[in-house]
Design a protein around this motif. Structure first.
Motif, PDB file in Angstrom:
ATOM      1  N   ALA A  22       0.824  -1.213   0.000  1.00  0.00           N
ATOM      2  CA  ALA A  22       0.000   0.000   0.000  1.00  0.00           C
ATOM      3  C   ALA A  22       0.851   1.253   0.000  1.00  0.00           C
ATOM      4  CB  ALA A  22      -0.941   0.002   1.205  1.00  0.00           C
ATOM      5  N   GLU A  23       2.137   1.138   0.376  1.00  0.00           N
ATOM      6  CA  GLU A  23       3.028   2.292   0.423  1.00  0.00           C
ATOM      7  C   GLU A  23       3.829   2.456  -0.866  1.00  0.00           C
ATOM      8  OE1 GLU A  23       5.242   3.005   3.959  1.00  0.00           O
ATOM      9  OE2 GLU A  23       3.890   1.809   5.213  1.00  0.00           O
ATOM     10  N   PHE A  24       3.422   1.745  -1.912  1.00  0.00           N
ATOM     11  CA  PHE A  24       4.052   1.857  -3.227  1.00  0.00           C
ATOM     12  C   PHE A  24       3.009   2.249  -4.259  1.00  0.00           C
ATOM     13  CE2 PHE A  24       6.821  -0.805  -0.792  1.00  0.00           C
ATOM     14  CZ  PHE A  24       8.097  -0.575  -1.269  1.00  0.00           C
ATOM     15  N   THR A  25       3.411   3.092  -5.204  1.00  0.00           N
ATOM     16  CA  THR A  25       2.508   3.518  -6.275  1.00  0.00           C
ATOM     17  C   THR A  25       2.353   2.406  -7.306  1.00  0.00           C
ATOM     18  OG1 THR A  25       3.291   5.787  -5.986  1.00  0.00           O
ATOM     19  CG2 THR A  25       2.068   5.309  -8.006  1.00  0.00           C
ATOM     20  N   ARG A  26       1.130   2.231  -7.800  1.00  0.00           N
ATOM     21  CA  ARG A  26       0.883   1.215  -8.820  1.00  0.00           C
ATOM     22  C   ARG A  26       1.389   1.666 -10.185  1.00  0.00           C
ATOM     23  NH1 ARG A  26      -2.292  -3.083  -8.069  1.00  0.00           N
ATOM     24  NH2 ARG A  26      -3.368  -3.337  -6.068  1.00  0.00           N
ATOM     25  N   SER A  69       9.302   0.660  -8.105  1.00  0.00           N
ATOM     26  CA  SER A  69      10.422   0.131  -7.321  1.00  0.00           C
ATOM     27  C   SER A  69      10.554   0.829  -5.981  1.00  0.00           C
ATOM     28  CB  SER A  69      11.726   0.268  -8.102  1.00  0.00           C
ATOM     29  OG  SER A  69      11.669  -0.452  -9.316  1.00  0.00           O
ATOM     30  N   TYR A  70      10.271   2.134  -5.943  1.00  0.00           N
ATOM     31  CA  TYR A  70      10.482   2.915  -4.725  1.00  0.00           C
ATOM     32  C   TYR A  70       9.163   3.171  -3.997  1.00  0.00           C
ATOM     33  CZ  TYR A  70      14.898   3.787  -7.124  1.00  0.00           C
ATOM     34  OH  TYR A  70      16.087   3.631  -7.777  1.00  0.00           O
ATOM     35  N   CYS A  71       9.249   3.267  -2.666  1.00  0.00           N
ATOM     36  CA  CYS A  71       8.060   3.577  -1.869  1.00  0.00           C
ATOM     37  C   CYS A  71       7.622   5.014  -2.153  1.00  0.00           C
ATOM     38  CB  CYS A  71       8.355   3.378  -0.384  1.00  0.00           C
ATOM     39  SG  CYS A  71       9.599   4.509   0.289  1.00  0.00           S
TER      40      CYS A  71
END
Length: 203
Positions: free
Chosen positions: A62-66, A76-78
């Motif tokens: 949930a802390e990563f962009t789709r 790859s990055y939060c």
């Protein structure tokens, strides 16, 4: 056959290099182009989580962009690191996020913005408020019309840049707003509207 990737452009339908050699060639090419080696989590990542190579933390998905560009459907990055890298990239390529926004959204830079504002005397082109910061543009042509304050820019947007609606609003205000009429030097009379109704005593 399973040791080779598929390639529909070749007669046998398979890639020229096996999977292992193709991977090695790809990594060598990435190094020559200055792309750093892909980093991986030093510990196993549980299901529903992902490792961020920037902050080196394992976080929930949930802390990563789709994104559709990645196999797992996530960047790859939060979110904090993704935002920070985006800001850094804009500053590196454009000098500032403001310059990037102006170029990307309106096709002008800060220098052109300052020039337009100077031509307006440093005030909003409509109400004359000091230090306006909003670029007004024609939504059909993209042509920049001037620099406005927040209220004037938002007002035009609410009226959909329609001159007819704005003219109707002016006519409406003239017919419903209380006005001071000069009847003698220093003597004024308040003329009430001919439409609507006065406020109630409890107002």
């Amino acid at each position: 056959m399973t040791e080779f990737h598929r390639n529909v452009r070749r007669s046998d339908g398979l890639a020229f290099y096996c999977r292992q050699c193709a991977a090695q060639r790809s990594e060598t090419s990435r190094r020559k182009r200055g792309i750093k080696e892909r980093r991986q989590s030093p510990v196993p990542v549980p299901d529903g989580s992902k490792w961020c190579p920037s902050c080196e933390e394992i976080k929930p998905l949930a802390e990563f962009t789709r994104t559709k560009a990645k196999r797992d459907g996530y960047h790859s990055y939060c979110l904090p690191c993704h935002t920070a890298k985006g800001v850094a990239s804009k500053v590196r390529h454009h000098g500032s996020t403001r310059e990037y926004h102006l170029r990307h959204r309106y096709g002008i830079g800060q220098a052109e913005f300052d020039e337009l504002l100077a031509e307006q005397g440093g005030v909003c082109a409509i109400c004359g408020a000091a230090d306006p910061q909003h670029v007004d543009h024609d939504h059909r042509t993209g042509w920049v019309r001037g620099i406005l304050c927040f209220n004037c820019n938002g007002g035009l947007g609410q009226f959909r840049d329609d001159p007819v609606l704005l003219a109707n609003a002016i006519t409406y205000l003239k017919g419903t707003t209380w006005r001071r009429a000069l009847i003698h030097p220093g003597v004024y009379r308040i003329s009430s509207s001919t439409r609507g109704r006065p406020p109630s005593r409890s107002s």
